[in-house]
Design a protein around this motif. Structure first.
Motif, mmCIF file in Angstrom:
data_model
loop_
_atom_site.group_PDB
_atom_site.id
_atom_site.type_symbol
_atom_site.label_atom_id
_atom_site.label_comp_id
_atom_site.label_asym_id
_atom_site.label_seq_id
_atom_site.Cartn_x
_atom_site.Cartn_y
_atom_site.Cartn_z
ATOM 1 N N ILE A 71 1.416 -10.295 3.895
ATOM 2 C CA ILE A 71 0.497 -10.123 5.022
ATOM 3 C C ILE A 71 0.209 -8.647 5.239
ATOM 4 O O ILE A 71 -0.932 -8.246 5.478
ATOM 5 C CB ILE A 71 1.105 -10.766 6.290
ATOM 6 C CG1 ILE A 71 1.100 -12.276 6.172
ATOM 7 C CG2 ILE A 71 0.318 -10.347 7.531
ATOM 8 C CD1 ILE A 71 1.820 -12.968 7.300
ATOM 9 N N MET A 73 0.281 -6.307 2.985
ATOM 10 C CA MET A 73 -0.557 -5.789 1.911
ATOM 11 C C MET A 73 -1.999 -6.260 2.054
ATOM 12 O O MET A 73 -2.934 -5.545 1.701
ATOM 13 C CB MET A 73 0.004 -6.208 0.549
ATOM 14 C CG MET A 73 1.213 -5.406 0.152
ATOM 15 S SD MET A 73 1.941 -6.004 -1.342
ATOM 16 C CE MET A 73 1.042 -5.043 -2.540
ATOM 17 N N LEU A 74 -2.177 -7.482 2.567
ATOM 18 C CA LEU A 74 -3.549 -7.978 2.742
ATOM 19 C C LEU A 74 -4.246 -7.268 3.893
ATOM 20 O O LEU A 74 -5.469 -7.146 3.894
ATOM 21 C CB LEU A 74 -3.541 -9.487 3.009
ATOM 22 C CG LEU A 74 -3.078 -10.368 1.869
ATOM 23 C CD1 LEU A 74 -3.168 -11.819 2.272
ATOM 24 C CD2 LEU A 74 -3.907 -10.127 0.635
ATOM 25 N N LEU A 76 -4.767 -8.036 7.224
ATOM 26 C CA LEU A 76 -5.736 -8.831 7.973
ATOM 27 C C LEU A 76 -5.735 -8.376 9.428
ATOM 28 O O LEU A 76 -4.697 -8.333 10.059
ATOM 29 C CB LEU A 76 -5.356 -10.318 7.913
ATOM 30 C CG LEU A 76 -5.166 -10.884 6.519
ATOM 31 C CD1 LEU A 76 -4.507 -12.243 6.593
ATOM 32 C CD2 LEU A 76 -6.485 -10.993 5.810
ATOM 33 N N LEU B 31 -3.299 -17.997 2.803
ATOM 34 C CA LEU B 31 -1.959 -17.660 3.281
ATOM 35 C C LEU B 31 -1.366 -18.802 4.108
ATOM 36 O O LEU B 31 -0.191 -19.153 3.975
ATOM 37 C CB LEU B 31 -2.054 -16.390 4.119
ATOM 38 C CG LEU B 31 -0.880 -15.453 4.157
ATOM 39 C CD1 LEU B 31 -0.482 -15.041 2.765
ATOM 40 C CD2 LEU B 31 -1.242 -14.230 4.954
ATOM 41 N N LEU B 83 -2.616 -12.004 -3.783
ATOM 42 C CA LEU B 83 -2.936 -10.575 -3.854
ATOM 43 C C LEU B 83 -4.058 -10.335 -4.858
ATOM 44 O O LEU B 83 -4.985 -9.554 -4.605
ATOM 45 C CB LEU B 83 -1.684 -9.776 -4.247
ATOM 46 C CG LEU B 83 -0.617 -9.634 -3.167
ATOM 47 C CD1 LEU B 83 0.526 -8.791 -3.665
ATOM 48 C CD2 LEU B 83 -1.204 -9.028 -1.914
ATOM 49 N N HIS B 86 -7.281 -11.434 -3.302
ATOM 50 C CA HIS B 86 -7.776 -10.469 -2.325
ATOM 51 C C HIS B 86 -8.354 -9.246 -3.022
ATOM 52 O O HIS B 86 -9.329 -8.650 -2.561
ATOM 53 C CB HIS B 86 -6.628 -10.070 -1.405
ATOM 54 C CG HIS B 86 -7.057 -9.261 -0.230
ATOM 55 N ND1 HIS B 86 -7.811 -9.783 0.790
ATOM 56 C CD2 HIS B 86 -6.872 -7.960 0.075
ATOM 57 C CE1 HIS B 86 -8.053 -8.846 1.673
ATOM 58 N NE2 HIS B 86 -7.513 -7.727 1.272
ATOM 59 N N VAL B 92 -9.639 -14.054 1.747
ATOM 60 C CA VAL B 92 -8.582 -15.041 1.532
ATOM 61 C C VAL B 92 -9.121 -16.449 1.769
ATOM 62 O O VAL B 92 -8.362 -17.379 1.979
ATOM 63 C CB VAL B 92 -7.371 -14.775 2.444
ATOM 64 C CG1 VAL B 92 -6.540 -13.636 1.928
ATOM 65 C CG2 VAL B 92 -7.812 -14.504 3.857
#
Lengths: 176, 102
Positions: A71, A73-74, A76, B31, B83, B86, B92
């Motif tokens: 999370i 690294m993403l 959001l 996710l 990952l 993304h 996502v």
């Protein structure tokens, strides 16, 4: 004393329901950890302390940390929260919800017709599990080891970033 | 330890599994789908442990350990895939992954 089991079960169900309805990924993850801890309490109450410890260490510890890193690294932010709100319309979840409710009703019906005789339960500790694991299921342990190895290699291969800077000869070739 | 009726344990496992299934079916964020998969795997493990405790055998717990191992491997590969997704698509959302459509 059975009330402990029912309280833990209620906590598990409520927090799991919160996981699948939250918009923010971190909030969902925290509820998921609460759910796993409640299941761990149930394991402990049922007389399987080894599995209860494993649930806390491996599920709530290792796997959730892994998801937290993903999370982060993403990255959001607020925008994704707003988007989640758009995606989570009643139109999208009412169909699967009804179908799952039908399945649950059938399961309740089946479980009601199955009434096992109540008898004493014994504590099955880590020693019994270890004896069974490394004698009867020794082949399974080796297969699990191979699967973990494949998981490590696969995660590294999929996850690593492709090289951006090539050698200058290769760069020239690409331009051509 | 206290006596837990096997009916109730299996019922709890079924409810948790179905909640995870609803999560997989309704969410579009990859996710959340992975988290719902974890819920489903955990519910399956719970069913194994309840059955093992009912028959006073260690086999249920052994199966739970195998499920735990599988969940760890699955989540590491799944997060690597997320990952990459993304990185390539900058999103996502699973609905974007329709490159094979035409």
């Amino acid at each position: 004393m059975q009330i402990i089991f029912y309280i833990a079960a209620l906590v598990a169900i409520v927090s799991t329901a919160m996981v699948i309805t939250r918009k923010n990924a971190v909030h969902a993850l925290l509820y998921l950890i609460v759910s796993l801890l409640a299941v761990s309490v149930i394991f402990f109450v049922m007389g399987t302390p080894f599995v209860a410890a494993l649930e806390v260490i491996v599920y709530a510890g290792a796997i959730m940390i892994l998801i937290i890193f993903a999370i982060m690294m993403l990255n959001l932010g607020q925008a994704s929260e707003k988007r989640e709100k758009e995606w989570l319309k009643p139109r999208t979840w009412i169909g699967p919800g009804i179908l799952a409710a039908i399945l649950l009703a059938e399961l309740i019906y089946t479980l009601n017709s199955f009434s096992p005789p109540a008898h004493e339960q014994a504590i099955i500790d880590a020693k019994d599990v270890g004896m069974s694991l490394f004698s009867t299921y020794a082949l399974g342990v080796e297969l699990a080891a191979m699967m973990l190895m494949a998981g490590i290699v696969g995660a590294y291969h999929i996850g690593h970033e492709k090289q951006k800077e090539y050698h200058r000869y290769l760069q020239k070739e690409e331009e051509l | 330890m206290i006596y837990v009726p096997a009916n109730m344990g299996l019922l709890l496992a079924a409810i948790l599994f179905l909640l995870g299934l609803i999560g997989v079916l309704t969410r579009r964020n990859v996710l959340f789908i992975l988290m719902s998969l974890e819920i489903m795997l955990n519910a399956a493990g719970l069913a194994f442990v309840v059955a093992g405790a009912h028959w006073m055998q260690a086999d249920g717990q052994v199966m739970f350990i195998f499920i735990l191992t599988m969940a760890a491997a699955e989540v590491s590969v799944g997060l690597a895939l997320i990952l990459q997704m993304h990185r390539h698509h900058k999103t996502v959302d699973t609905n974007v992954l329709n490159l094979l459509k035409d």
